[in-house]
Design a protein around this motif. Structure first.
Motif, PDB file in Angstrom:
ATOM      1  N   LYS A  13      17.256   9.243  -3.568  1.00  0.00           N
ATOM      2  CA  LYS A  13      16.701   9.917  -4.745  1.00  0.00           C
ATOM      3  C   LYS A  13      15.856  11.123  -4.358  1.00  0.00           C
ATOM      4  CE  LYS A  13      14.458   6.423  -6.204  1.00  0.00           C
ATOM      5  NZ  LYS A  13      14.783   5.610  -5.025  1.00  0.00           N
ATOM      6  N   ASP A  68       8.570  11.765  -9.285  1.00  0.00           N
ATOM      7  CA  ASP A  68       9.099  10.784  -8.345  1.00  0.00           C
ATOM      8  C   ASP A  68       7.995   9.759  -8.046  1.00  0.00           C
ATOM      9  OD1 ASP A  68      10.650   9.458  -6.488  1.00  0.00           O
ATOM     10  OD2 ASP A  68      10.359  10.935  -4.892  1.00  0.00           O
ATOM     11  N   LEU A  73      17.859  14.147  -3.194  1.00  0.00           N
ATOM     12  CA  LEU A  73      18.510  14.853  -4.284  1.00  0.00           C
ATOM     13  C   LEU A  73      17.498  15.628  -5.116  1.00  0.00           C
ATOM     14  CD1 LEU A  73      20.991  15.542  -5.940  1.00  0.00           C
ATOM     15  CD2 LEU A  73      20.737  13.367  -7.148  1.00  0.00           C
ATOM     16  N   VAL A 118      26.293  10.407  -5.677  1.00  0.00           N
ATOM     17  CA  VAL A 118      26.358  10.353  -7.139  1.00  0.00           C
ATOM     18  C   VAL A 118      27.670   9.714  -7.564  1.00  0.00           C
ATOM     19  CG1 VAL A 118      26.437  11.724  -9.252  1.00  0.00           C
ATOM     20  CG2 VAL A 118      24.892  12.383  -7.395  1.00  0.00           C
ATOM     21  N   SER A 172      12.959  10.550 -11.294  1.00  0.00           N
ATOM     22  CA  SER A 172      13.622   9.511 -10.508  1.00  0.00           C
ATOM     23  C   SER A 172      13.219   8.154 -11.056  1.00  0.00           C
ATOM     24  CB  SER A 172      13.260   9.630  -9.028  1.00  0.00           C
ATOM     25  OG  SER A 172      11.945   9.178  -8.791  1.00  0.00           O
ATOM     26  N   SER A 194      27.673   8.482 -14.367  1.00  0.00           N
ATOM     27  CA  SER A 194      26.665   9.485 -14.726  1.00  0.00           C
ATOM     28  C   SER A 194      27.110  10.249 -15.967  1.00  0.00           C
ATOM     29  CB  SER A 194      26.449  10.456 -13.562  1.00  0.00           C
ATOM     30  OG  SER A 194      26.091   9.766 -12.377  1.00  0.00           O
ATOM     31  N   LEU A 251      22.996   7.013  -8.701  1.00  0.00           N
ATOM     32  CA  LEU A 251      23.296   7.035  -7.283  1.00  0.00           C
ATOM     33  C   LEU A 251      23.779   5.657  -6.872  1.00  0.00           C
ATOM     34  CD1 LEU A 251      20.331   9.127  -5.800  1.00  0.00           C
ATOM     35  CD2 LEU A 251      22.420   9.873  -6.948  1.00  0.00           C
ATOM     36  N   ILE A 288      17.307  10.317 -12.499  1.00  0.00           N
ATOM     37  CA  ILE A 288      18.068   9.977 -11.295  1.00  0.00           C
ATOM     38  C   ILE A 288      17.846   8.495 -11.041  1.00  0.00           C
ATOM     39  CG2 ILE A 288      18.509  10.541  -8.892  1.00  0.00           C
ATOM     40  CD1 ILE A 288      18.904  12.903 -10.717  1.00  0.00           C
ATOM     41  N   HIS A 302      21.718  10.690 -17.558  1.00  0.00           N
ATOM     42  CA  HIS A 302      21.314   9.984 -16.354  1.00  0.00           C
ATOM     43  C   HIS A 302      22.339  10.211 -15.250  1.00  0.00           C
ATOM     44  CE1 HIS A 302      23.573   7.184 -18.985  1.00  0.00           C
ATOM     45  NE2 HIS A 302      24.196   6.839 -17.873  1.00  0.00           N
ATOM     46  N   VAL A 303      21.821  10.333 -14.038  1.00  0.00           N
ATOM     47  CA  VAL A 303      22.637  10.470 -12.836  1.00  0.00           C
ATOM     48  C   VAL A 303      22.455   9.190 -12.026  1.00  0.00           C
ATOM     49  CG1 VAL A 303      23.019  11.769 -10.714  1.00  0.00           C
ATOM     50  CG2 VAL A 303      22.416  12.969 -12.822  1.00  0.00           C
ATOM     51  N   ILE A 349      13.169  16.291 -14.648  1.00  0.00           N
ATOM     52  CA  ILE A 349      14.068  15.489 -13.817  1.00  0.00           C
ATOM     53  C   ILE A 349      13.235  14.364 -13.222  1.00  0.00           C
ATOM     54  CG2 ILE A 349      15.633  15.473 -11.856  1.00  0.00           C
ATOM     55  CD1 ILE A 349      16.171  18.401 -12.321  1.00  0.00           C
ATOM     56  N   ILE A 381      26.371  17.763  -9.421  1.00  0.00           N
ATOM     57  CA  ILE A 381      25.614  17.827 -10.676  1.00  0.00           C
ATOM     58  C   ILE A 381      26.185  18.905 -11.583  1.00  0.00           C
ATOM     59  CG2 ILE A 381      23.351  18.246 -11.692  1.00  0.00           C
ATOM     60  CD1 ILE A 381      23.474  15.637 -10.195  1.00  0.00           C
TER      61      ILE A 381
END
Length: 454
Positions: free
Chosen positions: A181, A265, A184, A359, A320, A364, A346, A173, A343-344, A318, A159
């Motif tokens: 998720k 989340d 992380l 990742v 998910s 990302s 996975l 995420i 955005h990240v 942050i 990251i």
């Protein structure tokens, strides 16, 4: 001798202030006219409530609450917070105003539900008085907000290298189920750059809540965390309200000039709950079963995060995002991606190779990365991404034996260096946070080159 008279005047003034509000004199209410498994209708209360107001009623000797989700001329539709409409026809229901969540400093280390009630074994929560919050705008005015300028280190190498974050940023995420998720998110929650962490577990499996709080966060992490929990077996109203409660808690600490980390989340389960409530209220679906109000609720919630006005702190969010069927063009994922500052992604294929966190650095992006990188770091990352892209796009050719060293120097470098980079990016929750991701990557590459030279 004048003291008894003074006490009497004080008591009279207190009584006057208490009964000044008509709601303390007369309870406005109506009676249940229809009951369904997910809602009930109340006649005689339409003129006394607004959308989103709370109503109260008694069920099996206990005080219960619900939320008004639709108003008609003759009745209102109420969605109960407790699972199942445990109420009988003709039962009285009373207007109860709105729920206001004002956090206290002692809430750190506590676990609450979507209605702001403690669900741990701690003492009763201290509740500061509300400050006319009904009229206070939740989202700071756009032109009064502070600029996002200050980067921070998350301690997660992949990251901090490829998608660096800043205080007040909102990032998602994105991943399918079972890709990693939550793991992380737990690693990101350990960042030391924040005064308070607000964790919203929406629709989470009940078995995993205690494990996440005790094992993943640990005693030190939990000490500065306010956890808002609405498990998967709770009603759609509780899962929907949990996100708003977590945001209100984060806003309360932000208004005290604190740096707040908000972790949700997941925002997808919030959207599922909002869809369930809206569908029960009669809204037609417009995209894969989602009513239009869902795509209004999501930006309305997420825009409340971010930097506050001058003299106040910031909320770094942050979130998910569970992409249904690994489809990153899912309506919820697409809506959330358009609101966030990055955005990240996975990748399930990376997870299946055993590389964690899985990742995908090419997919990302952080829209505020330029405020965290200098010119030298930006050049390094661009070079690394080009090398990784070259390595991945020739994977099939190399597997078929079509790669010959010495023909393409750039490909030769990628074949030699990218596996080392991937190895350097491996990190588990048990590993210590990275102090300087760039220095650690450089040291790892140097050590491998020295070993290769021997």
């Amino acid at each position: 001798m004048a003291r008894p008279a003074a006490n009497a005047l004080e008591a009279l003034a207190a009584a006057y202030m208490r009964f000044r509000d008509p709601r303390h004199l007369v309870r406005r209410g109506g009676r249940v006219s229809e009951v369904t498994p997910s809602s009930f209708r109340v006649r005689g209360i339409s003129h006394a409530v607004l959308l989103g107001d709370i109503v109260s009623y008694r069920s099996r000797g206990m005080e219960r609450r619900g939320e008004v989700v639709r108003i008609a001329a003759g009745d209102v539709l109420v969605a109960p917070y407790e699972a199942g409409a445990d109420i009988a026809l003709g039962q009285p229901v009373f207007a109860a105003g709105v729920i206001d969540i004002v956090p206290h400093e002692s809430w750190r280390g506590r676990v609450i539900d979507a209605l702001g009630r403690a669900v741990d074994d701690g003492p009763p929560l201290i509740r500061p008085p509300a400050e006319a919050s009904e009229d206070r705008p939740r989202t700071p005015p756009a032109l009064r907000r502070q600029r996002v300028t200050t980067p921070f280190a998350t301690g997660v190498r992949v990251i901090d290298l490829f998608t660096p974050l800043c205080h007040g940023q909102r990032i998602g995420i994105f991943a399918g189920s079972g890709v990693g998720k939550s793991t992380l998110l737990a690693m990101l929650a350990r960042a030391d750059a924040f005064d308070t962490v607000v964790l919203a577990l929406i629709g989470e499996r009940g078995r995993e809540v205690r494990e996440f709080l005790e094992d993943t966060l640990g005693e030190a992490g939990l000490a500065k965390t306010v956890a808002v929990v609405a498990t998967s077996d709770e009603s759609a109203m509780m899962r929907r309200r949990a996100a708003d409660t977590a945001m209100r808690v984060a806003e309360g600490f932000r208004d005290r000039d604190e740096k707040v980390l908000l972790i949700v989340d997941s925002i997808t389960r919030f959207a599922h709950a909002a869809r369930e409530v809206a569908t029960a209220a009669g809204e037609p679906p417009v995209a894969r079963g989602y009513p239009a109000s869902v795509f209004t609720d999501i930006p309305g919630l997420l825009e409340r995060a971010g930097p506050g006005e001058s003299g106040r702190g910031s909320i770094t969010a942050i979130l998910s995002v569970l992409v249904d069927g690994d489809d990153h063009n899912d309506p919820v994922a697409d809506c959330v991606r358009g609101v966030l500052d990055g955005h990240v992604v996975l990748d399930r294929a990376i997870a299946e190779e055993g590389r964690y966190p899985p990742v995908n650095p090419l997919a990302s992006i952080s829209r505020l990365a330029d405020r965290a990188w200098g010119e030298d770091k930006r050049a390094v990352i661009q070079r690394l991404k080009a090398m990784i892209a070259r390595y991945e796009e020739t994977r099939d050719i190399r597997l078929l034996g079509g790669f010959q060293p010495g023909i393409d120097p750039e490909l030769d470098l990628a074949v030699r260096q990218v596996p080392v980079i991937y190895d350097a990016l491996r990190q588990s929750p048990k590993d210590p946070p990275a102090a300087d991701a760039f220095a650690e990557l450089a040291a790892h590459l140097k050590a491998r080159e020295e070993n290769h030279g021997r």
